[in-house]
Write a protein that holds these residues in place. Structure first.
Motif, PDB file in Angstrom:
ATOM      1  N   LEU A  42       9.272  -5.798   1.574  1.00  0.00           N
ATOM      2  CA  LEU A  42       9.640  -6.392   0.285  1.00  0.00           C
ATOM      3  C   LEU A  42       8.432  -6.586  -0.637  1.00  0.00           C
ATOM      4  O   LEU A  42       8.554  -7.147  -1.715  1.00  0.00           O
ATOM      5  N   GLY A  43       7.265  -6.128  -0.194  1.00  0.00           N
ATOM      6  CA  GLY A  43       6.066  -6.267  -1.012  1.00  0.00           C
ATOM      7  C   GLY A  43       5.441  -7.648  -0.921  1.00  0.00           C
ATOM      8  O   GLY A  43       4.626  -8.017  -1.764  1.00  0.00           O
ATOM      9  N   LYS A  44       5.811  -8.406   0.093  1.00  0.00           N
ATOM     10  CA  LYS A  44       5.266  -9.752   0.301  1.00  0.00           C
ATOM     11  C   LYS A  44       4.228  -9.693   1.428  1.00  0.00           C
ATOM     12  O   LYS A  44       4.383 -10.333   2.462  1.00  0.00           O
ATOM     13  N   GLU A  45       3.198  -8.884   1.187  1.00  0.00           N
ATOM     14  CA  GLU A  45       2.221  -8.606   2.223  1.00  0.00           C
ATOM     15  C   GLU A  45       1.505  -9.856   2.732  1.00  0.00           C
ATOM     16  O   GLU A  45       1.314 -10.015   3.933  1.00  0.00           O
ATOM     17  N   ASP A  46       1.111 -10.731   1.811  1.00  0.00           N
ATOM     18  CA  ASP A  46       0.400 -11.946   2.240  1.00  0.00           C
ATOM     19  C   ASP A  46       1.255 -12.798   3.169  1.00  0.00           C
ATOM     20  O   ASP A  46       0.746 -13.387   4.127  1.00  0.00           O
ATOM     21  N   ALA A  47       2.544 -12.855   2.902  1.00  0.00           N
ATOM     22  CA  ALA A  47       3.453 -13.629   3.750  1.00  0.00           C
ATOM     23  C   ALA A  47       3.681 -12.939   5.092  1.00  0.00           C
ATOM     24  O   ALA A  47       3.977 -13.600   6.088  1.00  0.00           O
ATOM     25  N   ALA A  48       3.540 -11.626   5.132  1.00  0.00           N
ATOM     26  CA  ALA A  48       3.768 -10.873   6.369  1.00  0.00           C
ATOM     27  C   ALA A  48       2.661 -11.095   7.392  1.00  0.00           C
ATOM     28  O   ALA A  48       2.912 -11.087   8.600  1.00  0.00           O
ATOM     29  N   TYR A  76      -3.787  -5.801   5.998  1.00  0.00           N
ATOM     30  CA  TYR A  76      -5.145  -6.324   5.816  1.00  0.00           C
ATOM     31  C   TYR A  76      -5.892  -5.475   4.772  1.00  0.00           C
ATOM     32  O   TYR A  76      -6.526  -5.998   3.870  1.00  0.00           O
ATOM     33  N   ARG A  77      -5.820  -4.162   4.933  1.00  0.00           N
ATOM     34  CA  ARG A  77      -6.575  -3.258   4.064  1.00  0.00           C
ATOM     35  C   ARG A  77      -6.148  -3.411   2.606  1.00  0.00           C
ATOM     36  O   ARG A  77      -6.991  -3.560   1.729  1.00  0.00           O
ATOM     37  N   ILE A  78      -4.842  -3.420   2.364  1.00  0.00           N
ATOM     38  CA  ILE A  78      -4.394  -3.432   0.972  1.00  0.00           C
ATOM     39  C   ILE A  78      -4.427  -4.824   0.337  1.00  0.00           C
ATOM     40  O   ILE A  78      -4.244  -4.943  -0.872  1.00  0.00           O
ATOM     41  N   THR A  79      -4.671  -5.848   1.152  1.00  0.00           N
ATOM     42  CA  THR A  79      -4.814  -7.189   0.583  1.00  0.00           C
ATOM     43  C   THR A  79      -6.280  -7.599   0.490  1.00  0.00           C
ATOM     44  O   THR A  79      -6.586  -8.778   0.296  1.00  0.00           O
ATOM     45  N   GLY A  80      -7.174  -6.634   0.636  1.00  0.00           N
ATOM     46  CA  GLY A  80      -8.593  -6.902   0.407  1.00  0.00           C
ATOM     47  C   GLY A  80      -9.379  -7.347   1.615  1.00  0.00           C
ATOM     48  O   GLY A  80     -10.460  -7.922   1.470  1.00  0.00           O
ATOM     49  N   ALA A  85      -9.116  -5.179   9.039  1.00  0.00           N
ATOM     50  CA  ALA A  85      -8.351  -3.982   9.394  1.00  0.00           C
ATOM     51  C   ALA A  85      -9.144  -3.101  10.346  1.00  0.00           C
ATOM     52  O   ALA A  85      -8.603  -2.590  11.336  1.00  0.00           O
ATOM     53  N   ALA A  86     -10.424  -2.915  10.067  1.00  0.00           N
ATOM     54  CA  ALA A  86     -11.267  -2.061  10.910  1.00  0.00           C
ATOM     55  C   ALA A  86     -11.342  -2.602  12.334  1.00  0.00           C
ATOM     56  O   ALA A  86     -11.229  -1.836  13.301  1.00  0.00           O
ATOM     57  N   ILE A  87     -11.525  -3.910  12.475  1.00  0.00           N
ATOM     58  CA  ILE A  87     -11.585  -4.525  13.804  1.00  0.00           C
ATOM     59  C   ILE A  87     -10.253  -4.343  14.522  1.00  0.00           C
ATOM     60  O   ILE A  87     -10.203  -3.989  15.708  1.00  0.00           O
TER      61      ILE A  87
END
Length: 155
Positions: A42-48, A76-80, A85-87
């Protein structure tokens, strides 16, 4: 039921249902994963993010764990937070070293971290390992050789 909603693209219904069920079953890895998936779709990445993290912490079956790694790492990657994300992808690839989707998302993360050369080198290797294109396969050895150091020149 929630899985069916997710598979049918009924993300808002899946989000509501998973949140309802989590009220009485907070430590259910699958419900946390479904909530993460619904929020993400739903595009609610921070909540996910916290739902993905909790699902992985509690423990998911192998197939869901792979998907949760991809979902969380990509989020992680798309929220900065490409460092996180790498770890995460490093951990995931230790567990699933042959998973090409995980490798692909890890490559995108390297790019986001400013490691463009390393990302391109890995992308070229992945391409030669996964393509069925005969034009590319005809040059597989050369592409893999040059991908080891794209800056090298011969005089």
């Amino acid at each position: 039921m929630i899985l069916t909603l997710l598979q049918n693209g009924e993300y808002e219904a899946a989000r509501v249902k998973s949140l309802q069920e989590l009220q009485t079953n907070q430590d259910n890895a699958e419900l946390n994963y479904y909530a993460a998936w619904a929020h993400d779709a739903l595009g609610k990445e921070d909540a996910a993010i916290p739902f993905y993290e909790k699902a992985l912490q509690i423990g998911l079956p192998e197939s869901d764990r792979k998907e949760a790694y991809i979902g969380l790492g990509s989020t992680y990657r798309i929220t900065g937070a490409p460092e996180k994300a790498a770890i995460l992808f490093q951990t995931a690839l230790q567990e699933f070293p042959q998973n090409k989707a995980l490798q692909t998302f890890s490559i995108m993360t390297k790019y986001s971290l400013g490691l463009e050369k390393e990302a391109l080198e890995e992308a070229l290797i992945l391409l030669t390992e996964t393509t069925e294109n005969t034009d590319i396969l005809g040059y597989k050895k050369a592409i893999q050789f040059y991908a080891q150091d794209l800056d090298v020149t011969f005089h």
